[in-house]
Design an enzyme around this catalytic site. Structure first.
Site, short mmCIF file in Angstrom:
data_model
loop_
_atom_site.label_atom_id
_atom_site.label_comp_id
_atom_site.label_asym_id
_atom_site.label_seq_id
_atom_site.Cartn_x
_atom_site.Cartn_y
_atom_site.Cartn_z
N ASN A 1 4.91 29.15 57.48
CA ASN A 1 5.06 28.97 56.05
C ASN A 1 4.45 30.14 55.27
OD1 ASN A 1 5.14 28.07 53.41
ND2 ASN A 1 4.69 25.97 53.93
N ASP A 2 3.13 30.19 55.19
CA ASP A 2 2.50 31.22 54.36
C ASP A 2 2.83 32.64 54.82
OD1 ASP A 2 1.29 29.33 52.75
OD2 ASP A 2 -0.43 29.14 54.09
N VAL A 3 3.05 32.81 56.13
CA VAL A 3 3.26 34.17 56.65
C VAL A 3 4.66 34.70 56.34
CG1 VAL A 3 1.59 33.89 58.49
CG2 VAL A 3 3.97 33.35 58.93
#
Lengths: 98, 454
Positions: free
Chosen positions: B380-382
């Protein structure tokens, strides 16, 4: 035993520090976890020191502390080895037989 | 006998360094640990021949207890739980170094100021590493939930460090006494706890790596105390290698070490920007299967969510089907995919993915633009493009994988919520992104069926 005193010890310290840095410097990120685990295993050499400390201990208290020290050191060495080996055994290239 | 002991320690130091060197390349890594292991066996066995030792029965019993427990737990632990196991074994090493220091300081032998200073320093560092690593283990294992923080916590820690330093000086001056030594170790153990407790779960890998380096240093200091060259060299090598590894990890996570230790972003519940970003467009597995089967190039972007869903085996099965159809498949791994840098590579290797299909972020990022399908699964964040575009975002500046630049981006996700860090992901709302809702493993199975039925 040879005495590692004064500057001789400092020289060893400096050279070993550079060695550690150089050995790791170009490592790809894919190996960071196994390498951390591997270096964790290497400082398990502390078990040797704990054995010597326990071997010198002559009161109940120092024997107890030394005994715990050897348990912990052996745990560090053996546990570090087992998990590192398990991780590294799994790295295979496309050509390798599985 | 003296000579034999010296030669053995010399050989052990050589084997450790060669082992670490071999572990730094995937081709030779598996043999590296065996070299280092041989060094450990040589050093341990020869230590029984050390002059003037007693308590051999206690020694053997302790090695047996510690060894068997560690062997058993190490064989049993799941690959996803590896980071906390490393923390645990590392903490044991720190505790062992502290124990050596305690025995030497309590023995009453006057070693002189330099050696006593090193013994005290090794004892402090080892104790902090011991209790801190145990807290890190507890947090990652889910035994300790939340982070206990109060204002002025850093001040309390600094005050404690100052008291520890004073006690250390007293001991070196010869005025510490038994109680001083006892108090020094208690305070150092408490400091390890209070330092680690406020740090959030996401930052834990950096902390574990730091404690790994610290244990190395403590072992080196105790090596000076015991006049043991193998300990000095192995400890120092790990201390410096571990420091470098800590920096590399912090950099990969876009965090400075000071930030990790003193601010505690690791689990801030960042308020998700609920702004209207458009709608997420769903897609079903059949369409994705067709899309992938007829693509020229597919990039898989796995995250920890994939490992939690135990989907890596299915994903690899899917990739093999695609490869058989002539699709070029590669895995794009963010440095902090998984619970620590390189952890995802271990998880993929466990599923049988060859390491030459796995690419680092800087090797692969340019390829997204020529990629037909990027399959984001459990990450997700990456892959959040706001890290490139929005200076107000807490993850701004973090290196990301450019999945948004692929012609089609498919995101496998359980539901519509935000990720680990609580930050809304702009990727999900892009025109070229489609959402495949469902459990990672179930979706991978459906994709396999879809490709097989063509």
């Amino acid at each position: 035993m040879i005495e590692l005193s004064g500057f001789a010890a400092l020289y060893i310290f400096m050279l070993a520090a550079f060695t550690g840095y150089e050995v790791i410097a170009k490592v790809p990120a894919i190996l960071h976890t196994p390498l951390m685990s591997g270096s964790n295993f290497v400082h398990g050499i502390v078990v040797v020191g704990a054995m010597v400390a326990l071997g010198h201990a002559d009161t109940f208290l120092t024997q107890l502390v030394g005994f715990i020290g050897v348990i912990l050191g052996a745990g560090n060495a053996v546990g570090g080895y087992v998990v590192t080996e398990r991780m590294l055994e799994m790295f295979k290239a496309s050509g390798d037989k599985n | 006998m003296d000579l034999l002991i010296q030669v053995s320690y010399y050989a052990a130091a050589f084997l450790f360094i060669m082992g670490l060197k071999r572990m730094s390349s995937p081709v030779t890594a598996a043999s590296g640990i065996k070299w280092a292991g041989a060094g450990m066996v040589v050093a341990t066995v020869i230590t029984f021949a050390y002059p003037d030792l007693h308590n051999y029965f206690l020694m053997t019993t302790a090695i047996f207890i510690g060894g068997v427990l560690a062997w058993w737990t190490g064989k049993k632990v799941a690959m996803t739980d590896m980071p906390q196991m490393i923390a645990l074994y590392n903490g044991m090493g720190g505790g062992s170094a502290a124990a050596i220091s305690a025995v030497e300081l309590a023995s009453g032998v006057n070693h002189g100021p330099v050696i006593t200073t090193l013994a005290v320093l090794g004892g402090i560092i080892g104790s902090v590493s011991f209790s801190g690593s145990l807290i890190a283990f507890g947090k990652l294992q889910g035994l300790i939930k939340g982070s206990f923080r109060f204002s002025g916590q850093n001040l309390v820690n600094i005050a404690m460090l100052a008291v520890i330093g004073l006690l250390g000086l007293l001991i070196v001056a010869g005025d510490g006494g038994g109680f001083g030594v006892f108090l020094l170790f208690v305070l150092a153990l408490v400091l390890g706890v209070t330092m680690t407790v406020p740090i959030g779960g996401a930052d834990m890998p950096v902390v574990i790596s730091l404690y790994n380096a610290l244990t190395g240093l403590a072992v080196a200091f105790e090596g000076f105390v015991l006049n043991n060259a193998a300990m000095i060299i192995a400890g120092t090598v790990v201390g410096s290698a571990g420091s470098l590894l800590t920096q590399l990890m912090a950099k990969a996570m876009n965090r400075s070490l000071g930030n990790v230790l003193f601010s505690g972003f690791g689990d801030t519940e960042a308020v998700a920007t609920e702004g209207d970003q458009g709608v997420m467009k769903p897609i079903d597995a059949n369409d994705v299967g067709i899309m992938m089967a007829f693509a020229e190039k597919v990039l898989i972007v796995p995250g920890y969510g994939m490992a939690v869903a135990q989907a890596q085996h299915k994903v690899w099965e899917l990739c093999q089907l695609l490869i058989d159809r002539g699709v070029k498949v590669k895995f794009a791994i963010h440095p902090v995919a998984g619970r620590m840098p390189g952890h995802m590579n271990v998880l993929l290797a466990e599923a049988g993915v060859p390491y030459d299909l796995i690419y680092d972020e800087d090797e692969i990022n340019a390829e997204f633009e020529t990629t037909d399908v990027a399959l984001v699964i459990g990450a997700n964040d990456v892959v959040n493009p706001v890290a490139r575009t929005d200076p107000a975002s807490p993850i701004f500046g973090m290196p990301i994988l450019n999945a948004d630049k692929a012609r089609n981006c498919i995101v496998v996700k359980r539901g519509q919520g935000a990720g680990f860090s609580g930050i809304q992901n702009a990727l999900f709302f892009l025109d070229n992104t489609r959402m495949l809702y469902g459990d990672g493993q179930a979706m991978a199975s459906e994709l396999i069926q879809a490709v097989k039925s063509l």
